[in-house]
Design a protein around this motif. Structure first.
Motif, mmCIF file in Angstrom:
data_model
loop_
_atom_site.group_PDB
_atom_site.id
_atom_site.type_symbol
_atom_site.label_atom_id
_atom_site.label_comp_id
_atom_site.label_asym_id
_atom_site.label_seq_id
_atom_site.Cartn_x
_atom_site.Cartn_y
_atom_site.Cartn_z
ATOM 1 N N LEU A 309 -12.247 0.615 96.067
ATOM 2 C CA LEU A 309 -12.910 0.200 94.828
ATOM 3 C C LEU A 309 -12.008 0.433 93.621
ATOM 4 O O LEU A 309 -11.942 -0.407 92.723
ATOM 5 C CB LEU A 309 -14.218 0.967 94.640
ATOM 6 C CG LEU A 309 -15.454 0.441 95.372
ATOM 7 C CD1 LEU A 309 -16.683 1.258 94.966
ATOM 8 C CD2 LEU A 309 -15.696 -1.039 95.088
ATOM 9 N N LYS A 312 -9.839 -2.238 93.134
ATOM 10 C CA LYS A 312 -10.567 -3.494 92.957
ATOM 11 C C LYS A 312 -10.583 -4.345 94.235
ATOM 12 O O LYS A 312 -10.603 -5.570 94.189
ATOM 13 C CB LYS A 312 -9.984 -4.325 91.797
ATOM 14 C CG LYS A 312 -10.189 -3.715 90.433
ATOM 15 C CD LYS A 312 -11.592 -4.040 89.908
ATOM 16 C CE LYS A 312 -11.852 -3.472 88.535
ATOM 17 N NZ LYS A 312 -12.047 -1.986 88.548
ATOM 18 N N ILE A 314 -13.005 -4.961 97.203
ATOM 19 C CA ILE A 314 -14.414 -4.658 97.480
ATOM 20 C C ILE A 314 -14.766 -5.051 98.911
ATOM 21 O O ILE A 314 -14.660 -6.206 99.305
ATOM 22 C CB ILE A 314 -15.350 -5.374 96.478
ATOM 23 C CG1 ILE A 314 -15.037 -4.921 95.052
ATOM 24 C CG2 ILE A 314 -16.817 -5.060 96.785
ATOM 25 C CD1 ILE A 314 -14.159 -5.837 94.273
ATOM 26 N N ARG A 316 -17.578 -3.783 102.361
ATOM 27 C CA ARG A 316 -18.982 -3.356 102.486
ATOM 28 C C ARG A 316 -19.058 -2.020 103.216
ATOM 29 O O ARG A 316 -18.586 -1.909 104.352
ATOM 30 C CB ARG A 316 -19.749 -4.439 103.265
ATOM 31 C CG ARG A 316 -21.230 -4.489 102.990
ATOM 32 C CD ARG A 316 -21.555 -5.350 101.795
ATOM 33 N NE ARG A 316 -22.919 -5.102 101.322
ATOM 34 C CZ ARG A 316 -23.984 -5.813 101.668
ATOM 35 N NH1 ARG A 316 -23.850 -6.832 102.496
ATOM 36 N NH2 ARG A 316 -25.176 -5.518 101.205
#
Ligand SMILES: *Cc1c(COP(=O)(O)O)cnc(C)c1O
Length: 357
Positions: A309, A312, A314, A316
């Motif tokens: 994160l 940047k 992303i 799950r």
């Protein structure tokens, strides 16, 4: 053995659906003074002043040809999510009936059931994400109206055994068995669509959101026996697929070759990604995937997720999901995106980002 008239909620069999102007006159040529539309056009340059075809006949005709099935066996929804919601509404009495889920699986089955106050019961997949028939036999009751199977499954990515699915279809003729084939384009496995003639209790869901690359348009498809499609048509919003979307889907259907090229590329990228991930010291397992997602177990998944994160990237976090402890689900991206991901993961390892105790 399967009596759909007994499975469909009785009040829906008797329901008189809304009859739109376009239902009562379906011709395309004439002077249309029947729907209170603006006769001049739209306030923007493209014209959307006329209501769209409520039954999406042109799309069903084309799609039917592509899938070798009659338009009367096709329902088109505002995303598969609409089909999921309507299927539960069609078969399950709130507070009385139940659906059987095979977790870990797609979250919308649970949410749609919860909204309707339909009970959910569970027969988890095995640790290798295969159907567990004994668990199903134990969980199922007379109140269980439907079994929801996702294959290839989300979030694990694998196809489940077609043999076992066929056994379920045969052994539970009085349960509706839904197979969500959102990722079927990514496999060599044939769709269950061709078994529709054999099993009246079979329902198949597909989508334009994944391989076809049309997630933003919201188009999902349900294939089932005519009696089931007729009920879904009765209970949907009259104009559930807007005119713009209908136009674009018709266009998309002329480009199946392009969809297949996307699939080829994505699978190639997935294999590349699997290969690189295997070499990371903190990766303990990559589950076999027949889709465009990889479920990956890390020694330190939460720290990896948080680190990504900050870069940047992303993905799950599935660590809290049943049978997915320590797992992150990664959607296969373009090579540029995949390289960014790998660069960040390698940097994480090099920095030896051990979670602070
Ligand atoms: C992505 C996905 C869908 C697609 O839903 P849409 O509403 O058509 O975008 C359906 N089922 C599963 C299992 C999915 O992963």
């Amino acid at each position: 053995m399967t009596d759909l008239k007994k499975l469909i909620r009785p009040h829906l069999l008797a329901l008189k659906p809304y009859s739109s102007a376009r239902d009562e006159y379906s011709g395309t040529i004439g002077t249309f003074l029947d729907a209170n539309e603006n006769p001049y056009g739209s306030v923007i340059s493209e014209k959307y002043n006329r209501y769209p075809d409520p039954h999406q006949y042109e799309i069903k005709k084309k799609l039917g040809k592509l899938k070798h099935i009659s338009p009367t066996n096709i329902f088109i929804g505002n995303g598969s999510d609409e089909a999921i919601d309507l299927l539960i509404k069609a078969f399950c009495e709130p507070k009385k009936d139940a659906i059987l889920l095979l977790p870990p699986t797609y979250g919308m089955y649970q949410v749609c059931a919860d909204i309707q106050e339909v009970k959910t019961i569970y027969a988890p997949l095995t640790p290798e994400f295969e159907i567990d028939k004994d668990a199903i036999a134990k969980a199922i009751t007379a109140k269980t109206k439907m079994i929801w199977i996702c294959s290839p499954n989300n979030p694990s990515g694998n196809l489940v055994s077609t043999q076992l699915i066929e056994e379920l279809l045969t052994e539970y003729p009085s349960k509706i068995i839904v197979i969500d084939e959102a990722y079927i384009d990514f496999t060599q496995q044939k769709s269950f669509i061709e078994s529709l003639g054999k099993f009246k209790n079979l329902v198949i869901i597909q989508t334009f959101s994944k391989a076809w690359g049309m997630a933003g348009l919201r188009v999902g498809v349900c294939y089932a026996a005519e009696e089931i499609i007729a009920v879904l048509d009765k209970i949907k919003y009259p104009y559930n697929l807007n005119a713009f979307t209908q136009k674009k889907v018709l266009k998309a259907l002329q480009h199946e070759d392009k969809k297949n090229k996307f699939v080829e590329k994505i699978i190639k990228n997935r294999i590349w990604l699997e290969n690189k991930l295997t070499k990371l010291p903190n990766v303990t397992k990559i589950f076999p995937s027949d889709s465009n997602q990889l479920l990956v177990r890390f020694e330190d998944a939460s720290a990896v997720f948080e680190y990504l994160l900050t870069k940047k990237v992303i993905v799950r976090d599935r660590t809290k999901v049943l049978l997915c402890d320590g797992c992150i689900r990664i959607s296969v991206g373009t090579m540029e995106e995949n390289k960014k991901l790998m660069k960040a993961l390698k940097k994480f390892v090099r920095n030896d980002n051990v979670p602070t105790p």
